[in-house]
Design a protein around this motif. Structure first.
Motif, PDB file in Angstrom:
ATOM      1  N   TRP A  17      10.435  69.945 124.902  1.00  0.00           N
ATOM      2  CA  TRP A  17      10.387  70.932 123.946  1.00  0.00           C
ATOM      3  C   TRP A  17      10.597  70.659 122.036  1.00  0.00           C
ATOM      4  N   THR A  18      10.354  68.610 121.745  1.00  0.00           N
ATOM      5  CA  THR A  18      10.549  68.555 120.808  1.00  0.00           C
ATOM      6  C   THR A  18       9.019  67.007 120.856  1.00  0.00           C
ATOM      7  N   SER A  19       9.119  66.903 119.731  1.00  0.00           N
ATOM      8  CA  SER A  19       7.731  65.897 119.711  1.00  0.00           C
ATOM      9  C   SER A  19       8.046  63.852 119.449  1.00  0.00           C
ATOM     10  N   GLU A  20       8.292  63.333 120.374  1.00  0.00           N
ATOM     11  CA  GLU A  20       9.025  62.027 120.124  1.00  0.00           C
ATOM     12  C   GLU A  20       8.987  61.348 118.572  1.00  0.00           C
ATOM     13  N   VAL A  21       8.240  61.196 117.554  1.00  0.00           N
ATOM     14  CA  VAL A  21       7.625  61.511 116.223  1.00  0.00           C
ATOM     15  C   VAL A  21       7.559  59.826 116.072  1.00  0.00           C
ATOM     16  N   VAL A  22       9.203  59.362 116.278  1.00  0.00           N
ATOM     17  CA  VAL A  22       9.193  57.813 116.977  1.00  0.00           C
ATOM     18  C   VAL A  22       9.923  57.135 118.295  1.00  0.00           C
ATOM     19  N   PRO A  23       9.480  55.970 118.940  1.00  0.00           N
ATOM     20  CA  PRO A  23      10.696  56.347 119.937  1.00  0.00           C
ATOM     21  C   PRO A  23      12.305  56.318 119.756  1.00  0.00           C
ATOM     22  N   GLY A  24      12.902  57.284 120.373  1.00  0.00           N
ATOM     23  CA  GLY A  24      14.318  57.634 120.747  1.00  0.00           C
ATOM     24  C   GLY A  24      14.400  58.104 119.081  1.00  0.00           C
ATOM     25  N   ILE A  25      13.478  59.025 118.346  1.00  0.00           N
ATOM     26  CA  ILE A  25      13.180  59.659 117.427  1.00  0.00           C
ATOM     27  C   ILE A  25      12.876  61.048 117.632  1.00  0.00           C
ATOM     28  N   PHE A  26      13.902  61.896 118.290  1.00  0.00           N
ATOM     29  CA  PHE A  26      13.057  63.306 118.681  1.00  0.00           C
ATOM     30  C   PHE A  26      12.737  64.957 118.126  1.00  0.00           C
ATOM     31  N   VAL A  27      12.160  65.215 117.415  1.00  0.00           N
ATOM     32  CA  VAL A  27      12.317  66.933 116.071  1.00  0.00           C
ATOM     33  C   VAL A  27      11.674  68.059 116.800  1.00  0.00           C
ATOM     34  N   GLY A  28      11.907  68.798 116.323  1.00  0.00           N
ATOM     35  CA  GLY A  28      11.683  70.466 116.844  1.00  0.00           C
ATOM     36  C   GLY A  28      12.112  71.284 116.135  1.00  0.00           C
ATOM     37  N   SER A  29      11.574  72.604 116.577  1.00  0.00           N
ATOM     38  CA  SER A  29      12.144  73.450 116.039  1.00  0.00           C
ATOM     39  C   SER A  29      12.914  74.426 117.138  1.00  0.00           C
ATOM     40  N   VAL A  30      13.871  74.711 117.595  1.00  0.00           N
ATOM     41  CA  VAL A  30      13.990  75.661 118.909  1.00  0.00           C
ATOM     42  C   VAL A  30      15.177  76.201 118.143  1.00  0.00           C
ATOM     43  N   SER A  31      15.523  77.493 119.570  1.00  0.00           N
ATOM     44  CA  SER A  31      16.387  78.186 119.004  1.00  0.00           C
ATOM     45  C   SER A  31      17.823  77.862 119.251  1.00  0.00           C
ATOM     46  N   ALA A  32      19.026  78.296 118.398  1.00  0.00           N
ATOM     47  CA  ALA A  32      20.206  77.399 118.780  1.00  0.00           C
ATOM     48  C   ALA A  32      20.248  77.901 120.508  1.00  0.00           C
ATOM     49  N   ARG A  33      20.423  78.536 121.034  1.00  0.00           N
ATOM     50  CA  ARG A  33      20.655  78.440 122.564  1.00  0.00           C
ATOM     51  C   ARG A  33      19.660  77.132 123.370  1.00  0.00           C
ATOM     52  N   VAL A  34      17.988  77.248 122.767  1.00  0.00           N
ATOM     53  CA  VAL A  34      17.836  75.752 123.711  1.00  0.00           C
ATOM     54  C   VAL A  34      18.684  74.701 123.273  1.00  0.00           C
ATOM     55  N   ARG A  35      18.384  74.558 122.237  1.00  0.00           N
ATOM     56  CA  ARG A  35      19.233  73.761 120.626  1.00  0.00           C
ATOM     57  C   ARG A  35      20.774  73.255 122.014  1.00  0.00           C
ATOM     58  N   ASP A  36      21.388  73.998 122.431  1.00  0.00           N
ATOM     59  CA  ASP A  36      22.672  73.743 123.087  1.00  0.00           C
ATOM     60  C   ASP A  36      22.246  73.536 124.357  1.00  0.00           C
ATOM     61  N   GLN A  37      21.655  73.958 125.420  1.00  0.00           N
ATOM     62  CA  GLN A  37      20.807  73.498 126.647  1.00  0.00           C
ATOM     63  C   GLN A  37      20.201  71.921 126.580  1.00  0.00           C
ATOM     64  N   LEU A  38      19.797  72.049 125.352  1.00  0.00           N
ATOM     65  CA  LEU A  38      19.058  70.624 125.575  1.00  0.00           C
ATOM     66  C   LEU A  38      20.493  69.195 125.361  1.00  0.00           C
ATOM     67  N   TRP A  39      21.179  69.443 124.487  1.00  0.00           N
ATOM     68  CA  TRP A  39      22.898  69.340 123.653  1.00  0.00           C
ATOM     69  C   TRP A  39      23.326  69.162 125.469  1.00  0.00           C
ATOM     70  N   GLN A  40      23.655  69.199 126.237  1.00  0.00           N
ATOM     71  CA  GLN A  40      24.366  69.648 127.208  1.00  0.00           C
ATOM     72  C   GLN A  40      23.777  68.384 128.065  1.00  0.00           C
ATOM     73  N   ALA A  41      21.922  68.457 128.420  1.00  0.00           N
ATOM     74  CA  ALA A  41      21.395  67.532 129.151  1.00  0.00           C
ATOM     75  C   ALA A  41      21.592  66.190 128.540  1.00  0.00           C
ATOM     76  N   VAL A  42      21.758  66.239 127.681  1.00  0.00           N
ATOM     77  CA  VAL A  42      22.316  64.407 126.449  1.00  0.00           C
ATOM     78  C   VAL A  42      22.961  63.933 126.859  1.00  0.00           C
ATOM     79  N   ILE A  43      24.488  65.301 126.993  1.00  0.00           N
ATOM     80  CA  ILE A  43      25.306  65.088 127.034  1.00  0.00           C
ATOM     81  C   ILE A  43      25.801  64.374 128.891  1.00  0.00           C
TER      82      ILE A  43
END
Length: 106
Positions: free
Chosen positions: A23-49
């Motif tokens: 869903w995002t671009s890993e611009v440098v190792p460990g740093i992810f940048v993207g443009s997503v909806s709030a729903r996708v953002r929250d789902q990504l963060w839940q996966a991180v947790i």
């Protein structure tokens, strides 16, 4: 409506990095940048947790605050965001003590 987000990771499993890079671009190792909806953002963060393990992660995204953004953290970090009258500041925890080259719980 999509909005920009930044997720910074440290020592997380490779499969989490793979999931974030869908869903995002890993611009440098460990740093992810993207443009997503709030729903996708929250789902990504839940996966991180759920998969951060012994690693750490921080999410920064736009929010209606005085600073214009909000921060979320997962895992164990020395830098901890704290709210001071609506202003998010970073507090540094003390480094763990070393005893004979090993970390001490004190």
């Amino acid at each position: 409506m999509p909005s920009m987000l930044v997720i910074a990771t440290t020592a997380v499993p490779d499969h989490l990095r793979g999931a974030l890079s869908r869903w995002t671009s890993e611009v440098v190792p460990g740093i992810f940048v993207g443009s997503v909806s709030a729903r996708v953002r929250d789902q990504l963060w839940q996966a991180v947790i759920e998969t951060v393990g012994d690693g750490a992660a921080v999410l920064v995204h736009p929010a209606p605050t005085g600073q214009g953004y909000a921060m979320r953290t997962a895992g164990s970090r020395r830098r901890v965001p704290e709210d001071f009258d609506g202003l998010a500041l970073i507090r540094m925890r003390a480094a763990p003590k070393q005893v004979n080259g090993l970390q001490s719980p004190l």
